[in-house]
Design a protein around this motif. Structure first.
Motif, short mmCIF file in Angstrom:
data_model
loop_
_atom_site.label_atom_id
_atom_site.label_comp_id
_atom_site.label_asym_id
_atom_site.label_seq_id
_atom_site.Cartn_x
_atom_site.Cartn_y
_atom_site.Cartn_z
N SER A 1 36.69 45.24 39.73
CA SER A 1 38.54 44.16 39.50
C SER A 1 39.21 45.16 39.23
O SER A 1 38.85 46.91 39.29
CB SER A 1 38.08 44.19 37.84
N PHE B 1 42.43 45.64 36.43
CA PHE B 1 43.55 45.37 35.51
C PHE B 1 44.57 46.22 35.65
O PHE B 1 44.84 47.56 34.99
CB PHE B 1 42.58 45.61 34.25
N ARG C 1 49.73 44.80 32.58
CA ARG C 1 48.67 43.31 32.28
C ARG C 1 48.46 43.06 30.94
O ARG C 1 47.85 42.37 30.12
CB ARG C 1 47.88 42.80 32.80
N THR D 1 44.03 40.40 28.61
CA THR D 1 45.00 40.05 29.45
C THR D 1 45.64 38.56 29.35
O THR D 1 44.26 37.78 29.00
CB THR D 1 44.31 40.67 31.13
N ALA D 2 46.16 37.98 29.95
CA ALA D 2 46.72 37.01 29.68
C ALA D 2 45.80 35.86 30.66
O ALA D 2 46.58 35.02 31.23
CB ALA D 2 47.81 36.94 29.72
N GLY D 3 45.09 36.44 31.29
CA GLY D 3 44.85 35.72 33.05
C GLY D 3 43.55 34.57 32.14
O GLY D 3 43.74 34.38 30.77
N VAL D 4 43.40 33.75 33.35
CA VAL D 4 42.26 32.69 32.95
C VAL D 4 41.43 33.17 32.90
O VAL D 4 40.20 32.70 31.95
CB VAL D 4 42.46 30.95 33.59
N ARG D 5 40.46 33.51 34.10
CA ARG D 5 38.97 33.74 33.88
C ARG D 5 39.31 35.36 34.44
O ARG D 5 40.04 35.55 35.43
CB ARG D 5 38.89 32.55 35.21
N GLY D 6 37.98 35.55 34.24
CA GLY D 6 37.49 37.48 34.69
C GLY D 6 38.64 38.11 33.67
O GLY D 6 39.77 39.00 34.32
N ALA D 7 39.06 37.07 32.44
CA ALA D 7 40.53 38.05 32.36
C ALA D 7 40.20 39.08 31.38
O ALA D 7 40.81 40.06 31.08
CB ALA D 7 41.54 37.00 31.48
N ALA E 1 53.80 39.86 29.06
CA ALA E 1 53.96 39.34 30.24
C ALA E 1 53.53 38.14 31.23
O ALA E 1 52.58 38.28 32.36
CB ALA E 1 52.56 40.04 30.61
N VAL E 2 53.87 37.23 30.72
CA VAL E 2 53.32 35.44 31.32
C VAL E 2 54.22 35.17 31.95
O VAL E 2 55.17 35.17 32.06
CB VAL E 2 53.14 34.57 30.47
#
Lengths: 522, 172
Positions: free
Chosen positions: B107, B109, B113, B137-143, B171-172
């Motif tokens: 991964s 990062f 972010r 982080t603001a991610g959804v999966r594996g965030a 950061a979105v």
């Protein structure tokens, strides 16, 4: 607007109706079916006992609820005994949505909801506002948000260009070709259940299966079954058509300088506004039914619940039906510098097909084995499904792929419903290369570009290619961030173009590195 | 006609984290061993108690013995393998992480972010002087990233470094 305001007084009316729906109607139905007498009277008292506090609570809620726009924040006060205050910074607002049910339209009121990126639910819902008030509040929220974000104010109303309009005929086509797999499956299940009863009742007195197909009663029943299934399928299909027309009637999609606006609905109307820079990804969905006609659905992913959804997750259709040749224009309107029509999709590693075949055939072989053990016969025909599984595996493989594009990650997958994900580099949150034990055995890997809503994934790339793509994207993402230092240049129109130009003048995006081996052209 | 296959080692080189990838603190092996011994003990005890109390004809004793054997074997052999599979690097503009034995994940990062950074310590970690670093982080999966088994000082230094770099930017 700085003074605190209440919701529209009709809130009380709608709350009363909600209570009625929740308590009184079920009670009346229950009472009627249970007959009168002591039990019926008890039921009435019970309902009164439960619904009066609910009504009082609704009145108290209405009296204590206040909203106001103060500087850079939307402030909601509520609570009877314990007061709560919710402060929503306008800079964090993702979408604003105005919705009117048929009933709300009759009373001239509307519901306004505000989404932010943080929560997994709608952040603020102002349930009953006068229609004009909802519109005015929305415009004020948008203007304030722009002011907060440092975007110059506009003098006049935003100039909107219409991106797409859908006629009733087109909506009917959309409904007719909608991939309502769930609905069809449910109706099929219902149909089969009905058949279970039919089989018990039918053969003896009512219909003689011999009459249907003389000499073959089994075939007769099978025909009845098929007819029933066909009937339910046609019914589901008609519902789908009517549903699409009602839901999306008068669909209009507009683009202003920095927003996407859409309006639709016959009975209940909805107006949604999505700031362009909040769009995390676009999904192009082409179902099996639509591909022959060159039709597609376009969806956008935004952080926060999609307008009209209470729960986060799932993309919002930004255009329920688009003709294939219009898709590039629509995508370019959101993602400047991307020519969807010119994308060349590359295939993933051919061993993806073998993996898929193994995945499909394992349940078949297991089922055949179980049948063989249990009954000794009639399991061989199951193995006849294996060529079919291979065919599906091949189709699965043929529809996997990715396309090199300047400043965007483009991935594709799915045979029944082919989905193409488009994620701008500047919205990528994290990047991953993942390998299951099976993928490792075949030297395959999956590349994932995750955003704050939805992800693009390229499944079953050659491991080497996945890692090279990861490095490539890592560099691209790092460069985008350096080039976009201010919080807002992350998505304004100008920065999209300048970024795309820079890509065209500078290095090409996914260059084939010398050691990446051969690539498979789609 | 197919790409040359690459070993995990070669993969790390391919993606080239310029500072050499770092390993976790070796004490994490002890941490994982202790953790799986604790859960094995609990499971075995529950099975034995169930066998003593429940009036079923079920070979609780044998199942308990099997659970204990597998658990102890896992505690002995698995943690070193897991340890060798873990590597991470703090690079100029991102955090690079590679881990997983059967399910491998590599991964990236990006530092810009990162929303916020935590360190956490359970009782076992406190006993060993270790800490976990958690990066959101603001991610959804594996965030969200969790780096287990860092020496406390290292984890805190990393946390402060990453927190300072992740600006207050939207950061979105």
């Amino acid at each position: 607007m700085s003074e605190a305001r209440r919701l529209h007084p009709f809130t009380l009316l709608f709350e009363a109706m909600r209570v009625a729906r929740a308590f009184v109607v079920p009670a009346l139905v229950g009472g009627a079916s249970a007959g009168s007498g002591d039990f019926g009277r008890m039921l009435v008292w019970g309902v009164a006992f439960l619904s009066i506090p609910a009504l009082l609570a609704a009145v108290a809620k209405y009296l204590t609820f206040r909203y106001r726009l103060a500087g850079e924040e939307l402030i909601l006060d509520s609570g009877v005994l314990s007061k709560s205050r919710r402060v929503i910074p306008l800079a964090r607002v993702q979408n604003i949505d105005i919705q009117q049910s048929a009933l709300q339209r009759i009373f001239g009121v509307a519901e306004l909801s505000v989404e932010t990126a943080g929560g997994n639910r709608t952040e603020a819902v102002l349930t009953v506002l006068a229609q004009e008030e909802a519109q005015a509040l929305r415009e004020e929220l948008l203007a304030q948000r722009r002011r907060v974000a440092g975007i110059p104010e506009r003098e006049a109303a935003p100039e909107a260009t219409v991106l797409a309009r859908l006629s009733t005929g087109e909506l009917a086509i959309a409904g007719a070709t909608a991939n309502e797999a769930g609905l069809v499956a449910a109706l099929l299940a219902g149909g089969l259940q009905l058949l279970g009863q039919l089989r018990i009742e039918l053969p003896e007195p009512d219909i003689d299966p011999e009459m249907l197909v003389p000499g073959a009663p089994g075939l007769g029943i099978a025909l009845l079954v098929a007819a029933a299934i066909a009937f339910f399928l046609v019914l589901a299909w008609l519902f789908s058509v009517v549903g699409a027309v009602l839901r999306y009637y008068g669909f209009t999609l507009e683009r202003t300088e920095d927003e996407l606006r859409k309006r639709y609905g016959l009975l209940s109307r909805r107006e949604a506004i999505v700031p362009l820079r909040r769009v995390q990804a676009i999904r192009v969905e082409e179902s099996l039914l639509r591909r022959p006609f060159g039709l597609a659905t376009l969806k956008i992913e935004t952080a926060g619940a999609a307008p009209g959804q209470r729960q986060r997750g799932g993309a919002e259709a930004f255009l329920p039906l688009a003709r294939g040749r219009e898709v590039p224009r629509l995508i370019a309107a959101l993602f400047g510098g991307l020519d969807y029509g010119e994308l060349r999709f590359l295939r993933v590693h051919p061993r993806a097909r073998r993996r898929a075949f193994v995945r499909y055939s394992v349940p078949i072989v297991v089922a055949a084995g179980a049948l063989a053990l249990l009954r000794g016969t009639s399991w061989l025909w199951l193995l006849g499904l294996l060529p079919l599984a291979y065919g599906f595996a091949h189709l699965h493989y043929r529809h996997l792929g990715y396309a090199p594009a300047a400043g965007y990650v483009v991935a594709r997958g799915g045979f029944l419903n082919r989905i193409t994900w488009i994620v701008p580099d500047r919205k990528v949150q994290t990047l991953h290369v993942r390998q299951t034990p099976f993928q490792r055995r075949h030297g395959l890997a999956t590349l994932v570009a995750d955003t704050a809503a939805g992800e693009a994934r390229v499944v079953d790339l050659a491991q080497n290619d996945a890692l090279l793509l990861l490095r490539e994207l890592t560099e691209r993402v790092a460069r985008v961030r350096q080039r976009a230092p201010s919080p807002d240049s992350g998505g304004g129109e100008n920065s999209i173009h300048s970024q795309a130009d820079a890509w065209e003048n500078g290095e090409s995006p996914i260059t084939s590195p010398p050691n990446s081996g051969e690539r498979w052209r789609a | 006609m197919q790409s040359p296959e690459v070993s995990p080692e070669a993969a790390t080189v391919l993606t080239a984290p310029e500072p050499a990838p770092r390993q976790l603190d070796p004490r994490v092996v002890t941490l994982w061993r202790a953790g799986s011994l604790v859960s094995t003990t609990v499971m075995t005890a529950v099975l034995l108690i169930a066998g003593a109390l429940l009036p079923f004809r079920f070979p609780f004793g044998w199942v308990a013995a099997a659970v204990a054997t597998i658990g102890v074997a896992e505690a002995l052999f698995w943690p070193p393998v897991k340890y060798r599979a873990w590597s991470f690097a703090v690079r100029e503009s991102d955090l690079f992480v590679s881990h997983g034995v059967l399910w491998r994940t590599t991964s990236v990062f990006p530092l810009t972010r990162i929303q916020h950074v935590d360190t956490r310590r359970g009782p076992l970690e406190r006993w060993l002087g270790l800490a976990r670093l958690i990066v959101y982080t603001a991610g959804v999966r594996g965030a969200d990233l969790e780096i287990p088994g860092l020496a406390l000082a290292e984890a805190e230094a990393l946390r402060d470094y990453l927190a300072a770099l992740s600006g207050g930017e939207d950061a979105v």
